[in-house]
Design a protein around this motif. Structure first.
Motif, PDB file in Angstrom:
ATOM      1  N   THR A  56     -96.621  57.441 -97.509  1.00 57.32           N
ATOM      2  CA  THR A  56     -94.972  57.846 -97.518  1.00 57.32           C
ATOM      3  C   THR A  56     -94.576  57.113 -98.708  1.00 57.32           C
ATOM      4  OG1 THR A  56     -92.968  57.509 -96.292  1.00 57.32           O
ATOM      5  CG2 THR A  56     -94.364  55.721 -96.022  1.00 57.32           C
ATOM      6  N   PHE A  57     -93.711  57.751 -99.424  1.00 62.13           N
ATOM      7  CA  PHE A  57     -93.033  57.195-100.546  1.00 62.13           C
ATOM      8  C   PHE A  57     -91.608  56.999-100.510  1.00 62.13           C
ATOM      9  CE2 PHE A  57     -96.248  60.214-102.267  1.00 62.13           C
ATOM     10  CZ  PHE A  57     -97.106  59.282-102.855  1.00 62.13           C
ATOM     11  N   SER A  58     -91.126  57.107 -99.252  1.00 59.03           N
ATOM     12  CA  SER A  58     -89.776  56.970 -98.894  1.00 59.03           C
ATOM     13  C   SER A  58     -89.118  55.730 -98.279  1.00 59.03           C
ATOM     14  CB  SER A  58     -89.412  58.171 -98.020  1.00 59.03           C
ATOM     15  OG  SER A  58     -89.842  58.063 -96.605  1.00 59.03           O
ATOM     16  N   GLY A  59     -90.171  54.904 -97.828  1.00 58.98           N
ATOM     17  CA  GLY A  59     -89.662  53.722 -97.261  1.00 58.98           C
ATOM     18  C   GLY A  59     -89.507  53.775 -95.471  1.00 58.98           C
ATOM     19  N   ALA A  60     -89.652  54.965 -95.065  1.00 61.10           N
ATOM     20  CA  ALA A  60     -89.658  55.498 -93.599  1.00 61.10           C
ATOM     21  C   ALA A  60     -90.937  55.034 -92.914  1.00 61.10           C
ATOM     22  CB  ALA A  60     -89.636  56.934 -93.553  1.00 61.10           C
ATOM     23  N   PRO A  61     -90.891  54.279 -91.697  1.00 64.81           N
ATOM     24  CA  PRO A  61     -92.007  53.757 -91.045  1.00 64.81           C
ATOM     25  C   PRO A  61     -92.896  54.795 -90.826  1.00 64.81           C
ATOM     26  CG  PRO A  61     -90.199  53.941 -89.532  1.00 64.81           C
ATOM     27  CD  PRO A  61     -89.630  54.372 -91.030  1.00 64.81           C
ATOM     28  N   LEU A  62     -94.272  54.404 -90.952  1.00 64.06           N
ATOM     29  CA  LEU A  62     -95.251  55.423 -90.324  1.00 64.06           C
ATOM     30  C   LEU A  62     -95.798  54.914 -89.026  1.00 64.06           C
ATOM     31  CD1 LEU A  62     -97.506  55.190 -93.633  1.00 64.06           C
ATOM     32  CD2 LEU A  62     -96.547  56.952 -92.808  1.00 64.06           C
ATOM     33  N   LEU A  63     -95.632  55.840 -87.996  1.00 64.64           N
ATOM     34  CA  LEU A  63     -95.848  55.608 -86.688  1.00 64.64           C
ATOM     35  C   LEU A  63     -97.030  56.434 -85.983  1.00 64.64           C
ATOM     36  CD1 LEU A  63     -92.108  56.189 -85.803  1.00 64.64           C
ATOM     37  CD2 LEU A  63     -93.058  54.084 -86.408  1.00 64.64           C
ATOM     38  N   ARG A  64     -97.625  55.967 -85.037  1.00 62.91           N
ATOM     39  CA  ARG A  64     -98.770  56.701 -84.356  1.00 62.91           C
ATOM     40  C   ARG A  64     -98.499  57.691 -83.389  1.00 62.91           C
ATOM     41  NH1 ARG A  64    -103.587  54.517 -85.667  1.00 62.91           N
ATOM     42  NH2 ARG A  64    -103.689  52.594 -86.713  1.00 62.91           N
ATOM     43  N   ARG A  65     -97.053  57.763 -82.955  1.00 59.11           N
ATOM     44  CA  ARG A  65     -96.532  58.937 -82.287  1.00 59.11           C
ATOM     45  C   ARG A  65     -95.210  58.907 -82.687  1.00 59.11           C
ATOM     46  NH1 ARG A  65     -98.665  58.096 -77.807  1.00 59.11           N
ATOM     47  NH2 ARG A  65    -100.250  56.611 -78.403  1.00 59.11           N
ATOM     48  N   GLU A  66     -94.651  59.713 -82.199  1.00 60.14           N
ATOM     49  CA  GLU A  66     -93.239  60.213 -82.388  1.00 60.14           C
ATOM     50  C   GLU A  66     -92.315  59.265 -81.662  1.00 60.14           C
ATOM     51  OE1 GLU A  66     -90.654  63.247 -80.179  1.00 60.14           O
ATOM     52  OE2 GLU A  66     -92.638  63.915 -79.307  1.00 60.14           O
ATOM     53  N   PRO A  67     -91.181  58.839 -82.083  1.00 62.14           N
ATOM     54  CA  PRO A  67     -90.045  57.822 -81.636  1.00 62.14           C
ATOM     55  C   PRO A  67     -89.672  58.258 -80.272  1.00 62.14           C
ATOM     56  CG  PRO A  67     -89.334  58.366 -83.859  1.00 62.14           C
ATOM     57  CD  PRO A  67     -90.538  59.485 -83.562  1.00 62.14           C
ATOM     58  N   ALA A  68     -89.620  57.247 -79.338  1.00 53.62           N
ATOM     59  CA  ALA A  68     -89.221  57.391 -78.023  1.00 53.62           C
ATOM     60  C   ALA A  68     -87.709  58.197 -78.049  1.00 53.62           C
ATOM     61  CB  ALA A  68     -89.386  56.125 -77.119  1.00 53.62           C
ATOM     62  N   LEU A  69     -87.385  58.978 -77.038  1.00 56.80           N
ATOM     63  CA  LEU A  69     -86.312  59.617 -77.025  1.00 56.80           C
ATOM     64  C   LEU A  69     -85.155  58.508 -76.635  1.00 56.80           C
ATOM     65  CD1 LEU A  69     -86.982  62.979 -75.224  1.00 56.80           C
ATOM     66  CD2 LEU A  69     -86.302  62.546 -77.570  1.00 56.80           C
ATOM     67  N   ARG A  70     -83.955  58.496 -76.891  1.00 57.90           N
ATOM     68  CA  ARG A  70     -82.893  57.552 -76.709  1.00 57.90           C
ATOM     69  C   ARG A  70     -82.459  57.960 -74.969  1.00 57.90           C
ATOM     70  NH1 ARG A  70     -81.195  54.924 -81.456  1.00 57.90           N
ATOM     71  NH2 ARG A  70     -83.083  55.375 -82.909  1.00 57.90           N
ATOM     72  N   CYS A  71     -82.097  56.835 -74.636  1.00 56.51           N
ATOM     73  CA  CYS A  71     -81.615  56.970 -73.135  1.00 56.51           C
ATOM     74  C   CYS A  71     -80.310  58.045 -72.952  1.00 56.51           C
ATOM     75  CB  CYS A  71     -80.895  55.662 -72.643  1.00 56.51           C
ATOM     76  SG  CYS A  71     -79.823  54.861 -73.524  1.00 56.51           S
ATOM     77  N   TYR A  72     -79.574  58.149 -73.823  1.00 56.61           N
ATOM     78  CA  TYR A  72     -78.467  59.320 -73.897  1.00 56.61           C
ATOM     79  C   TYR A  72     -79.028  60.511 -73.539  1.00 56.61           C
ATOM     80  CZ  TYR A  72     -79.036  60.301 -78.903  1.00 56.61           C
ATOM     81  OH  TYR A  72     -79.602  60.634 -79.943  1.00 56.61           O
ATOM     82  N   VAL A  73     -80.342  60.949 -73.943  1.00 58.97           N
ATOM     83  CA  VAL A  73     -80.844  62.039 -73.777  1.00 58.97           C
ATOM     84  C   VAL A  73     -81.055  62.686 -72.352  1.00 58.97           C
ATOM     85  CG1 VAL A  73     -82.981  63.626 -74.445  1.00 58.97           C
ATOM     86  CG2 VAL A  73     -81.934  61.857 -76.119  1.00 58.97           C
ATOM     87  N   TYR A  74     -81.319  61.517 -71.507  1.00 62.11           N
ATOM     88  CA  TYR A  74     -81.497  62.067 -70.155  1.00 62.11           C
ATOM     89  C   TYR A  74     -80.484  61.897 -69.127  1.00 62.11           C
ATOM     90  CZ  TYR A  74     -86.158  60.812 -71.873  1.00 62.11           C
ATOM     91  OH  TYR A  74     -87.395  60.663 -72.693  1.00 62.11           O
ATOM     92  N   ALA A  75     -80.642  62.833 -68.040  1.00 62.30           N
ATOM     93  CA  ALA A  75     -79.449  63.021 -67.002  1.00 62.30           C
ATOM     94  C   ALA A  75     -79.387  61.707 -66.514  1.00 62.30           C
ATOM     95  CB  ALA A  75     -80.012  63.935 -65.961  1.00 62.30           C
ATOM     96  N   ALA A  76     -80.047  60.407 -66.468  1.00 65.88           N
ATOM     97  CA  ALA A  76     -79.752  59.236 -66.001  1.00 65.88           C
ATOM     98  C   ALA A  76     -78.878  58.434 -66.994  1.00 65.88           C
ATOM     99  CB  ALA A  76     -81.006  58.562 -65.605  1.00 65.88           C
ATOM    100  N   GLY A  77     -78.913  58.937 -68.336  1.00 66.43           N
ATOM    101  CA  GLY A  77     -77.953  58.392 -69.239  1.00 66.43           C
ATOM    102  C   GLY A  77     -78.338  56.855 -69.379  1.00 66.43           C
ATOM    103  N   CYS A  78     -77.421  56.027 -69.840  1.00 70.81           N
ATOM    104  CA  CYS A  78     -77.931  54.765 -70.304  1.00 70.81           C
ATOM    105  C   CYS A  78     -77.462  53.597 -69.232  1.00 70.81           C
ATOM    106  CB  CYS A  78     -77.379  54.320 -71.810  1.00 70.81           C
ATOM    107  SG  CYS A  78     -78.210  55.672 -72.793  1.00 70.81           S
TER     108      CYS A  78
END
Length: 348
Positions: A326-348
């Motif tokens: 990466t030349f952008s400063g973005a982190p290099l990860l071994r998998r996709e970022p976890a979904l945020r809690c607001y995405v789910y029906a249970a919420g945060c």
């Protein structure tokens, strides 16, 4: 200019061979897929600092006059200036259209869930400034990511009249083979744009479109980045939708993914039909006289200085398809970022 974009297209075609991985949706407690948030639940509070969000928006023109205001949202790996300053922006300025750029962290390589907050802020700010519902024009990720804001922040829907995507990655892609979970590292936005990713499943959950918004998606069968190309289209929800192939407008249009959103006269014809009429673009109405042109209006091949943004974009653009880099400063990860809690029906 033609040699430059042709060489870039060939380079990308060489790099983008082979099928991409499918990232599984995380299992729910009962072993099934997780239930996603209702479509009308209020969105979460923005966590990106207000000063940072304000600085990300760069606007031009008179907000109270001219055609519908438009937000220009960049593709993965580029800034909005690199994506739009040498093609679309001069056209909108000439037409007296108020337009804004939104600049994402890390050349748009970061977590698209964070980019969604930038888009929520941009939509709210432009609506408040202009007093009018806005249009959004986006290339690749830029045509897809506004849907994250519309999906999980319902208040934005009444502020957006139109979303136009140029080769948008609405269902991800199968053409980036180097991102292998646990084996290689990639930047967040590349993980998230894999076909079948948790992000894509959440984005397209319950409804892809919403009532009162017009959706135009233009794609090319020569796309080597978003594959299969028809996956750019949308089908569900209550929005008015047009999914238009470039080849149905101009059968001999030669441009691939990168140039479909920056150079193609056929794409230009579809975009302008959508922006200049009520509702999404209509194939029967699109101006085919542009098919005889090599590039879209607004590009001046003799203005060499105007292509500087294209040159500055090349290193990051090429790195999109290369794992471990990466030349952008973005982190290099071994998998996709976890979904945020607001995405789910249970919420945060």
């Amino acid at each position: 200019m033609r040699r430059l974009v042709t060489a870039l297209a060939l380079l990308l075609a060489v790099l983008l061979l082979g099928p991409g991985p499918i990232t599984a949706v995380p299992a729910h407690a009962d072993g099934g897929t997780p239930p996603y948030a209702p479509i009308d639940r209020p969105g979460p509070r923005l966590t990106v600092p207000a000063r940072t969000l304000d600085a990300s928006l760069d606007c031009h023109g008179n907000p109270r006059t001219g055609p519908r205001p438009i937000l220009l949202n960049p593709a993965t790996s580029v800034t909005p200036e690199e994506n739009y300053s040498w093609n679309w922006a001069p056209l909108f300025a000439k037409a007296g259209r108020y337009y804004c750029y939104v600049t994402m962290p890390h050349h748009t390589f970061g977590d698209i869930q964070v980019a969604g907050q930038y888009l929520v802020h941009a939509i709210r700010t432009m609506y408040r400034t202009t007093g009018r519902r806005i249009a959004i024009l986006g290339h690749s990720q830029g045509g897809m990511s506004p849907r994250w804001a519309l999906r999980f922040w319902p208040d934005t829907r009444a502020k957006v009249a139109e979303l136009v995507g140029m080769a948008p990655s609405n269902h991800g892609t199968r053409s980036i083979p180097g991102c292998l979970v646990g084996l290689t590292t990639c930047v967040p936005a590349v993980w998230q744009q894999q076909a079948g990713s948790s992000f894509m499943n959440a984005l397209n959950s319950r409804a892809e479109t919403f009532a009162g918004i017009d959706y135009t998606n233009v794609y090319t069968m020569l796309d080597e980045v978003v594959t299969p190309p028809p996956s750019s289209g949308l089908t569900t929800g209550r929005g008015r939708i047009a999914n238009i192939r470039v080849q149905d407008v101009c059968p001999l249009d030669p441009w691939e993914h990168v140039t479909t959103g920056t150079v193609s006269p056929a794409t230009y014809a579809v975009v302008m039909d959508a922006l200049d009429h009520a509702g999404p673009a209509r194939l029967s109405r699109i101006d085919r006289s542009l098919c005889g042109r090599l590039h879209m209006p607004g590009i001046d091949p003799l203005d060499v200085a105007s292509f500087t943004p294209v040159l500055t974009a090349l290193p990051s653009l090429v790195s999109t398809v290369v794992p471990l880099v990466t030349f952008s400063g973005a982190p290099l990860l071994r998998r996709e970022p976890a979904l945020r809690c607001y995405v789910y029906a249970a919420g945060c």
